[in-house]
Design a protein around this motif. Structure first.
Motif, PDB file in Angstrom:
ATOM      1  N   MET A   1      17.573 -16.384 -34.609  1.00  0.00           N
ATOM      2  CA  MET A   1      15.973 -17.065 -33.807  1.00  0.00           C
ATOM      3  C   MET A   1      16.351 -17.826 -32.555  1.00  0.00           C
ATOM      4  SD  MET A   1      12.921 -19.679 -35.910  1.00  0.00           S
ATOM      5  CE  MET A   1      14.392 -19.393 -37.327  1.00  0.00           C
ATOM      6  N   LYS A   2      15.235 -18.040 -31.952  1.00  0.00           N
ATOM      7  CA  LYS A   2      15.512 -17.750 -30.098  1.00  0.00           C
ATOM      8  C   LYS A   2      15.173 -19.549 -30.100  1.00  0.00           C
ATOM      9  CE  LYS A   2      12.889 -15.431 -27.197  1.00  0.00           C
ATOM     10  NZ  LYS A   2      11.800 -14.276 -26.282  1.00  0.00           N
ATOM     11  N   ASP A   3      16.082 -20.353 -29.420  1.00  0.00           N
ATOM     12  CA  ASP A   3      15.847 -21.288 -28.669  1.00  0.00           C
ATOM     13  C   ASP A   3      14.170 -21.924 -27.920  1.00  0.00           C
ATOM     14  OD1 ASP A   3      17.523 -22.305 -30.325  1.00  0.00           O
ATOM     15  OD2 ASP A   3      18.990 -22.159 -29.104  1.00  0.00           O
ATOM     16  N   ILE A   4      13.729 -23.049 -28.389  1.00  0.00           N
ATOM     17  CA  ILE A   4      13.116 -22.466 -27.009  1.00  0.00           C
ATOM     18  C   ILE A   4      13.195 -24.221 -26.975  1.00  0.00           C
ATOM     19  CG2 ILE A   4      11.152 -23.121 -28.929  1.00  0.00           C
ATOM     20  CD1 ILE A   4       8.926 -22.609 -27.148  1.00  0.00           C
ATOM     21  N   ASN A   5      13.003 -24.511 -25.262  1.00  0.00           N
ATOM     22  CA  ASN A   5      12.513 -26.262 -25.162  1.00  0.00           C
ATOM     23  C   ASN A   5      12.361 -26.566 -24.438  1.00  0.00           C
ATOM     24  OD1 ASN A   5      16.211 -27.446 -24.596  1.00  0.00           O
ATOM     25  ND2 ASN A   5      16.134 -24.905 -24.249  1.00  0.00           N
ATOM     26  N   ILE A   6      11.731 -27.483 -24.899  1.00  0.00           N
ATOM     27  CA  ILE A   6      10.205 -27.950 -24.026  1.00  0.00           C
ATOM     28  C   ILE A   6      10.380 -29.701 -23.872  1.00  0.00           C
ATOM     29  CG2 ILE A   6       7.645 -29.304 -25.519  1.00  0.00           C
ATOM     30  CD1 ILE A   6       7.857 -26.913 -27.360  1.00  0.00           C
ATOM     31  N   PHE A   7       9.820 -29.909 -22.596  1.00  0.00           N
ATOM     32  CA  PHE A   7      10.312 -31.629 -21.863  1.00  0.00           C
ATOM     33  C   PHE A   7       9.460 -31.960 -22.299  1.00  0.00           C
ATOM     34  CE2 PHE A   7      10.482 -33.401 -18.035  1.00  0.00           C
ATOM     35  CZ  PHE A   7      11.361 -34.453 -18.445  1.00  0.00           C
TER      36      PHE A   7
END
Length: 78
Positions: free
Chosen positions: A1-7
């Motif tokens: 699974m890919k990481d997604i960063n949400i700021f």
């Protein structure tokens, strides 16, 4: 699974369970496809720290104190 960063460039009081539930809702809506890492601001912390998959930063790293002062309009001081 890919990481997604949400700021999220808002001060989120995570000690308020309602606010944390809203943030966790963002995570739940994306967690089937991604490992979600949320990045939020806090006005009380002095150094970054991690709480589960939420990284909390001091708001002073992103905003100057001028942003938080009260603005008043004085027509005689233009």
């Amino acid at each position: 699974m890919k990481d997604i960063n949400i700021f999220i460039p808002e001060m989120i009081p995570l000690e308020n369970k309602g606010e944390e539930a809203i943030i966790r809702g963002y995570e739940d809506s994306l967690s089937n496809e991604y490992n979600v890492i949320l990045h939020v601001l806090d006005r009380h912390c002095k150094t970054p720290y991690k709480k589960e998959n939420i990284v909390i930063y001091p708001n002073t790293w992103f905003y100057t104190p001028m942003v938080f002062r009260e603005l008043r309009f004085n027509p005689f001081n233009i």
